[in-house]
Design an enzyme around this catalytic site. Structure first.
Site, PDB file in Angstrom:
ATOM      1  N   TYR A 121      -2.569  -1.291  10.441  1.00  0.00           N
ATOM      2  CA  TYR A 121      -2.476  -1.396   8.980  1.00  0.00           C
ATOM      3  C   TYR A 121      -1.159  -0.778   8.499  1.00  0.00           C
ATOM      4  O   TYR A 121      -0.434  -1.380   7.703  1.00  0.00           O
ATOM      5  CB  TYR A 121      -3.676  -0.678   8.346  1.00  0.00           C
ATOM      6  CG  TYR A 121      -3.769  -0.831   6.846  1.00  0.00           C
ATOM      7  CD1 TYR A 121      -4.321  -1.972   6.279  1.00  0.00           C
ATOM      8  CD2 TYR A 121      -3.310   0.170   5.986  1.00  0.00           C
ATOM      9  CE1 TYR A 121      -4.420  -2.115   4.894  1.00  0.00           C
ATOM     10  CE2 TYR A 121      -3.396   0.034   4.606  1.00  0.00           C
ATOM     11  CZ  TYR A 121      -3.962  -1.109   4.069  1.00  0.00           C
ATOM     12  OH  TYR A 121      -4.052  -1.254   2.694  1.00  0.00           O
ATOM     13  N   SER A 137       0.862  -1.189   0.000  1.00  0.00           N
ATOM     14  CA  SER A 137       0.000   0.000   0.000  1.00  0.00           C
ATOM     15  C   SER A 137       0.894   1.233   0.000  1.00  0.00           C
ATOM     16  O   SER A 137       2.065   1.151   0.412  1.00  0.00           O
ATOM     17  CB  SER A 137      -0.865   0.000   1.265  1.00  0.00           C
ATOM     18  OG  SER A 137      -1.424   1.277   1.487  1.00  0.00           O
TER      19      SER A 137
END
Ligand code: NAD
Length: 269
Positions: free
Chosen positions: A165, A152
């Site tokens: 995350y 990401s």
């Protein structure tokens, strides 16, 4: 793309979003695809149907095989079973796509240990364990295996309220580099893609709300969110022989998000 035909690929979390698009694209490129799903098979069945349609059209027997394989990537015994099943059914495994991922939103000082462990367990530990089991197989069969981690932009951009995350994707960068370095001389390549804001179910919250979507897109230099197909195209490239000399890299696919849009206009003297 060169070198993908007849390769056997396992895609974790292949029921939806980016994983689904990757499975479809790899099948179109001639790979046999093993679609992993965690709980209900419906999404994975949809992926399989779309992939076979794109790969084979009306052909009765186009040579591309598919397989659905249930397993929770946060559970070691599931991962071992999933990799063994793919090897048993396809004869070998050549390409692992570590795509499964989850996120939870919470102020960092309030995150419970259980929630923290859950996100790390799926996104980072799960990716490592899938890689570990795949590499064991690559080495035992002398396969020039390929691993692609779906990271990401939060691999490098801190994300308040999503601490687990952010940590998981930051860790994924080092997972990619460490494995790439350790196994480069055995012909194994390990790379990652880092999507920016992409239209998938994980982002349902803003995808379906025009106002929220406009806010998200205002931060993206190219002015729009990405699509799963755009992510899958880069994965196909990295998995192919066109990328034969690329290892240990994260390719950011983000419409310029990591160029820091705030610097578009000069705001300091
Ligand atoms: P998604 O929610 O559609 O896909 C995630 C998939 O992972 C789902 O199919 C889900 O069932 C599966 N999954 C979750 N936990 C699992 C487990 N324990 N075992 C097996 N499968 C599990 O969302 P997506 O956007 O397609 O996300 C795919 C990957 O892309 C994730 O790793 C995510 O972090 C990453 N990513 C997405 C975006 C984005 O904007 N959509 C941006 C950057 C990175």
């Amino acid at each position: 793309m060169k070198g993908l035909k007849n390769k056997n690929a396992l895609i974790t979390g292949g029921s939806s979003g980016i994983g689904q698009a990757i499975a479809i694209r790899l099948a179109q490129e001639g790979c046999n695809i093993a679609i992993n799903y965690r709980s209900s098979p419906e999404g994975a069945e949809d992926t399989e149907e779309m992939a076979m349609q794109k790969a084979c059209g009306d052909l009765e027997n186009c040579g591309v095989k598919s397989l659905l394989v249930q397993g929770d990537v946060s559970q070691e015994e599931d991962i071992i079973r999933v990799v063994n099943t793919v090897v048993e059914k396809f004869g070998s495994l050549d390409i692992l796509i570590n795509n499964a991922g989850i996120q939870t939103e919470c102020p960092s000082h309030e995150v419970t240990t259980a929630d923290f462990d859950r996100v790390i367990g799926v996104n980072l530990r799960g990716a490592y364990l899938c890689a570990r089991e795949s590499i064991k197989h690559f080495l035992s069969q002398n396969i020039p295996g390929i691993i692609i981690n779906i990271s990401s932009v939060h691999e490098i951009i801190p994300r308040p309220m999503y601490v687990s995350y952010s940590i998981s994707k930051g860790g994924m960068e080092n997972l990619t580099k460490t494995l790439a370095l350790e196994y480069a001389n055995r012909g194994i390549r390990v790379n990652a893609i880092a999507p920016g804001a992409t239209i998938t179910p994980i982002n349902q919250d803003w995808v379906d709300d025009p106002q929220k979507k406009a806010v998200v897109e205002s931060h993206i230099p190219m002015g729009r969110a990405g699509t799963s197909e755009e992510m899958a195209a880069a994965v196909a490239f990295l998995a192919s022989d066109e990328a034969a000399y690329i290892t240990g890299q994260t390719l950011f696919i983000d419409g310029g998000l990591t160029l820091y849009a705030d610097f578009r206009e000069a705001w300091s003297a």
